[in-house]
Design a protein around this motif. Structure first.
Motif, PDB file in Angstrom:
ATOM      1  N   LEU A  74      30.423 -41.504 -19.093  1.00  0.00           N
ATOM      2  CA  LEU A  74      31.011 -41.065 -17.827  1.00  0.00           C
ATOM      3  C   LEU A  74      30.167 -39.976 -17.170  1.00  0.00           C
ATOM      4  N   LEU A  75      29.680 -39.034 -17.972  1.00  0.00           N
ATOM      5  CA  LEU A  75      28.822 -37.983 -17.417  1.00  0.00           C
ATOM      6  C   LEU A  75      27.542 -38.574 -16.851  1.00  0.00           C
ATOM      7  N   HIS A  76      26.991 -39.547 -17.544  1.00  0.00           N
ATOM      8  CA  HIS A  76      25.769 -40.181 -17.066  1.00  0.00           C
ATOM      9  C   HIS A  76      26.004 -40.880 -15.733  1.00  0.00           C
ATOM     10  N   SER A  77      27.168 -41.504 -15.565  1.00  0.00           N
ATOM     11  CA  SER A  77      27.476 -42.185 -14.312  1.00  0.00           C
ATOM     12  C   SER A  77      27.607 -41.209 -13.152  1.00  0.00           C
ATOM     13  N   MET A  78      27.897 -39.945 -13.457  1.00  0.00           N
ATOM     14  CA  MET A  78      27.995 -38.917 -12.415  1.00  0.00           C
ATOM     15  C   MET A  78      26.654 -38.253 -12.146  1.00  0.00           C
ATOM     16  N   GLY A  79      25.599 -38.665 -12.858  1.00  0.00           N
ATOM     17  CA  GLY A  79      24.286 -38.072 -12.648  1.00  0.00           C
ATOM     18  C   GLY A  79      24.157 -36.659 -13.178  1.00  0.00           C
ATOM     19  N   ALA A  80      25.077 -36.240 -14.054  1.00  0.00           N
ATOM     20  CA  ALA A  80      25.067 -34.852 -14.526  1.00  0.00           C
ATOM     21  C   ALA A  80      23.789 -34.513 -15.277  1.00  0.00           C
ATOM     22  N   PHE A  81      23.382 -35.398 -16.186  1.00  0.00           N
ATOM     23  CA  PHE A  81      22.216 -35.101 -17.002  1.00  0.00           C
ATOM     24  C   PHE A  81      20.926 -35.201 -16.193  1.00  0.00           C
ATOM     25  N   GLY A  82      20.866 -36.167 -15.292  1.00  0.00           N
ATOM     26  CA  GLY A  82      19.673 -36.277 -14.454  1.00  0.00           C
ATOM     27  C   GLY A  82      19.480 -35.042 -13.592  1.00  0.00           C
ATOM     28  N   ASP A  83      20.555 -34.527 -13.012  1.00  0.00           N
ATOM     29  CA  ASP A  83      20.451 -33.325 -12.189  1.00  0.00           C
ATOM     30  C   ASP A  83      20.061 -32.110 -13.018  1.00  0.00           C
ATOM     31  N   LEU A  84      20.610 -32.029 -14.228  1.00  0.00           N
ATOM     32  CA  LEU A  84      20.274 -30.910 -15.105  1.00  0.00           C
ATOM     33  C   LEU A  84      18.788 -30.923 -15.442  1.00  0.00           C
ATOM     34  N   VAL A  85      18.252 -32.110 -15.712  1.00  0.00           N
ATOM     35  CA  VAL A  85      16.831 -32.256 -15.999  1.00  0.00           C
ATOM     36  C   VAL A  85      15.988 -31.805 -14.808  1.00  0.00           C
ATOM     37  N   GLU A  86      16.380 -32.199 -13.601  1.00  0.00           N
ATOM     38  CA  GLU A  86      15.625 -31.824 -12.405  1.00  0.00           C
ATOM     39  C   GLU A  86      15.635 -30.312 -12.187  1.00  0.00           C
ATOM     40  N   ILE A  87      16.771 -29.676 -12.413  1.00  0.00           N
ATOM     41  CA  ILE A  87      16.871 -28.225 -12.238  1.00  0.00           C
ATOM     42  C   ILE A  87      15.965 -27.507 -13.232  1.00  0.00           C
ATOM     43  N   LEU A  88      15.976 -27.974 -14.477  1.00  0.00           N
ATOM     44  CA  LEU A  88      15.114 -27.364 -15.484  1.00  0.00           C
ATOM     45  C   LEU A  88      13.645 -27.486 -15.105  1.00  0.00           C
ATOM     46  N   ALA A  89      13.254 -28.669 -14.667  1.00  0.00           N
ATOM     47  CA  ALA A  89      11.858 -28.893 -14.310  1.00  0.00           C
ATOM     48  C   ALA A  89      11.428 -28.013 -13.141  1.00  0.00           C
ATOM     49  N   ARG A  90      12.322 -27.814 -12.181  1.00  0.00           N
ATOM     50  CA  ARG A  90      11.995 -27.063 -10.977  1.00  0.00           C
ATOM     51  C   ARG A  90      11.943 -25.559 -11.216  1.00  0.00           C
ATOM     52  N   ARG A  91      12.792 -25.049 -12.092  1.00  0.00           N
ATOM     53  CA  ARG A  91      12.944 -23.597 -12.229  1.00  0.00           C
ATOM     54  C   ARG A  91      12.220 -22.970 -13.422  1.00  0.00           C
ATOM     55  N   MET A  92      11.914 -23.756 -14.440  1.00  0.00           N
ATOM     56  CA  MET A  92      11.408 -23.148 -15.674  1.00  0.00           C
ATOM     57  C   MET A  92       9.890 -23.053 -15.746  1.00  0.00           C
ATOM     58  N   GLY A  93       9.169 -23.916 -15.039  1.00  0.00           N
ATOM     59  CA  GLY A  93       7.717 -23.836 -15.046  1.00  0.00           C
ATOM     60  C   GLY A  93       7.145 -23.990 -16.445  1.00  0.00           C
ATOM     61  N   ARG A  94       6.279 -23.044 -16.849  1.00  0.00           N
ATOM     62  CA  ARG A  94       5.597 -23.128 -18.140  1.00  0.00           C
ATOM     63  C   ARG A  94       6.539 -22.923 -19.315  1.00  0.00           C
ATOM     64  N   ARG A  95       7.738 -22.441 -19.057  1.00  0.00           N
ATOM     65  CA  ARG A  95       8.725 -22.296 -20.138  1.00  0.00           C
ATOM     66  C   ARG A  95       9.562 -23.557 -20.321  1.00  0.00           C
ATOM     67  N   LEU A  96       9.207 -24.599 -19.595  1.00  0.00           N
ATOM     68  CA  LEU A  96       9.995 -25.829 -19.626  1.00  0.00           C
ATOM     69  C   LEU A  96      10.172 -26.410 -21.029  1.00  0.00           C
ATOM     70  N   PRO A  97       9.146 -26.428 -21.903  1.00  0.00           N
ATOM     71  CA  PRO A  97       9.359 -26.997 -23.241  1.00  0.00           C
ATOM     72  C   PRO A  97      10.503 -26.331 -23.997  1.00  0.00           C
ATOM     73  N   TYR A  98      10.613 -25.000 -23.881  1.00  0.00           N
ATOM     74  CA  TYR A  98      11.701 -24.295 -24.566  1.00  0.00           C
ATOM     75  C   TYR A  98      13.048 -24.626 -23.925  1.00  0.00           C
ATOM     76  N   ALA A  99      13.062 -24.680 -22.586  1.00  0.00           N
ATOM     77  CA  ALA A  99      14.305 -25.028 -21.891  1.00  0.00           C
ATOM     78  C   ALA A  99      14.734 -26.448 -22.243  1.00  0.00           C
ATOM     79  N   MET A 100      13.757 -27.362 -22.317  1.00  0.00           N
ATOM     80  CA  MET A 100      14.076 -28.747 -22.653  1.00  0.00           C
ATOM     81  C   MET A 100      14.612 -28.849 -24.071  1.00  0.00           C
ATOM     82  N   ALA A 101      13.927 -28.209 -25.021  1.00  0.00           N
ATOM     83  CA  ALA A 101      14.377 -28.263 -26.413  1.00  0.00           C
ATOM     84  C   ALA A 101      15.766 -27.650 -26.563  1.00  0.00           C
ATOM     85  N   GLY A 102      15.989 -26.508 -25.900  1.00  0.00           N
ATOM     86  CA  GLY A 102      17.283 -25.848 -26.006  1.00  0.00           C
ATOM     87  C   GLY A 102      18.407 -26.646 -25.385  1.00  0.00           C
ATOM     88  N   THR A 103      18.151 -27.238 -24.224  1.00  0.00           N
ATOM     89  CA  THR A 103      19.180 -28.015 -23.532  1.00  0.00           C
ATOM     90  C   THR A 103      19.487 -29.314 -24.268  1.00  0.00           C
TER      91      THR A 103
END
Length: 454
Positions: A74-103
């Motif tokens: 159900l969450l996937h159908s609402m695009g929740a995870f896709g949006d979360l991924v986009e926000i991480l990519a846009r805001r974290m920059g070089r710290r993205l690997p840590y943000a990705m692993a943590g999320t």
């Protein structure tokens, strides 16, 4: 003789799964039947243990697995995870690997691992040059691998975590309190150490990246992971994440209150994992129903239930194996083995559980099947060990991550989606999960100290 028969049964199941490509459910059931008949349980007794063990584990985790998969769908159908991924990519920059692993290790475990890699892989490829022009892709790939599987085995409602806790008779609230910090810490430390390894010239782009790889957009896995072309209305992201956050808060609150001897009837009811996840399911259902309507919800549920079926069967058969082992007499032998070193029983028991899970996963190629099989073998004697069962459960989770490699379907999906070669996948996914299994082991030892003190 029970050791010999158990070894034959387990090795035969592994051989059937790997060599002859027999489904794990059939392979494990054949192992159960052989072990029961070979150890003198008789036809009736063998069937009784198989069905009884299956029913017992289903009573523990059946609803939890079903609710967890449906919430994720159900969450996937609402695009929740896709949006979360986009926000991480846009805001974290070089710290993205840590943000990705943590999320991935804390929020994404509510959805199945195949869906996680489908969602995260495009972000990894697109963001790699920003993170590190030379090592961005392998670093993000390693962070993805350990983030996904640290959450899968340690963090409720990760399906492997739920199955391990159920088989070992560990309350999910207790498992969450220990598993969440271990999973998150493992993911972050492993991501850091993996970056140090990459800096030693370990990655060779000319041989590790496959420029001609093609992602099969319409493969069964991709179609399964992305069941809907349309998406539900765009609620604020924090609202769309409530079906995950609310159950986790309720479960954790119930567990903390129980430890503090401050429970009451309402908190015990709401903090029960089945009720908490059902509340999360109701929240997700209401959100999707309001925008996609009844037909849209039915489509999502149908896709989610397809995933649930095999997971429930494998988990249930793991319970059957544990029940047959308990009646075969192997439990007493394992009890002696786990108690062999009186000077270091906790350390020895943790290491044995870790090794059993690691070997089974390495041989079978499935983290969940390896963990479930290990838990089925060990669960009959865990009550006799002089330690909290959650410690052995966490040791199994730790070992079950070890060395995800070429006999795993996930391995090849990971490789195709990231456009890296088999060698590159061994250098990222296999190395990261192996490193994570080793990193998490001392954390499990620390958890045993904490558990002994409480």
């Amino acid at each position: 003789m029970e050791i010999l028969h158990s070894a034959v049964a387990i090795l035969a199941a592994i051989l059937l799964i790997i060599r002859f490509k027999v489904d794990p459910v059939i392979s494990l059931l054949l192992a159960c039947a052989y072990l029961g008949l070979a150890t003198g349980l008789g036809a009736e007794g063998t069937v009784e243990q198989i069905t009884g063990g299956f029913g017992e584990i289903m009573a523990e985790v059946g609803l939890l697995i079903g609710f967890g998969v449906l919430i994720g769908a159900l969450l996937h159908s609402m695009g929740a995870f896709g949006d979360l991924v986009e926000i991480l990519a846009r805001r974290m920059g070089r710290r993205l690997p840590y943000a990705m692993a943590g999320t991935l290790s804390t929020i994404f475990p509510s959805i199945y691992v195949d869906v996680q890699v489908v969602l995260a892989a495009p972000m990894a490829k697109e963001s790699a040059p920003v993170v590190d022009r030379r090592h961005g892709l392998p670093w993000l790939a390693g962070a993805m691998g350990i983030g996904i599987f640290a959450g899968y085995v340690f963090v409720v409602p990760g399906l492997a975590a739920v199955a391990i806790a159920g088989l070992m008779d560990v309350p999910l609230g207790t498992y969450l309190l220990y598993g969440l910090p271990i999973g998150l810490t493992t993911a972050l430390i492993t991501t850091f150490l993996f970056r140090l390894i990459l800096s030693r010239g370990f990655w060779k782009e000319e041989s590790d990246v496959d420029p001609d790889a093609v992602v099969e957009e319409h493969s069964d896995t991709a179609a399964h992971a992305l069941p809907l072309a349309e998406r539900a209305a765009r609620w604020p992201l924090w609202v769309r994440l409530l079906p995950i956050l609310v159950p986790l808060v309720l479960i954790a609150a119930g567990a903390i209150a129980d430890v503090a001897d401050a429970t009451n009837a309402v908190l015990m009811f709401l903090g029960n994992a089945n009720i908490a996840l059902f509340i999360g399911l109701l929240i997700a259902f209401a959100m999707v129903r309001s925008s996609l309507g009844a037909d849209g919800v039915e489509t999502v549920f149908t896709a989610g239930l397809r995933t649930t079926g095999e997971i429930l069967l494998v988990t249930g058969v793991g319970g059957s194996l544990g029940a047959v082992i308990a009646e075969s007499g192997l439990d007493e032998t394992l009890k002696d083995l786990f108690s062999a070193d009186e000077n270091a029983p906790v350390l020895l028991s943790i290491l044995l559980a870790w090794v059993i899970a690691a070997v089974l996963h390495f041989a079978i190629g499935s983290v969940s099947v390896g963990a479930i099989t290990a838990a089925g073998i060990i669960s009959p004697i865990v009550g006799s060990l002089d330690m909290d069962p959650v410690v052995i459960a966490l040791a199994i989770a730790s070992g079950a991550m070890f060395a995800l490699h070429v006999n795993s379907n996930f391995f090849w999906m990971f490789s195709r989606l990231l456009d890296i070669t088999t060698q590159g996948t061994l250098k990222t996914l296999t190395l990261a999960t192996s490193l994570g299994a080793v990193v998490s082991l001392p954390l499990v030892l620390l958890a045993s100290v904490v558990a002994a003190a409480t």
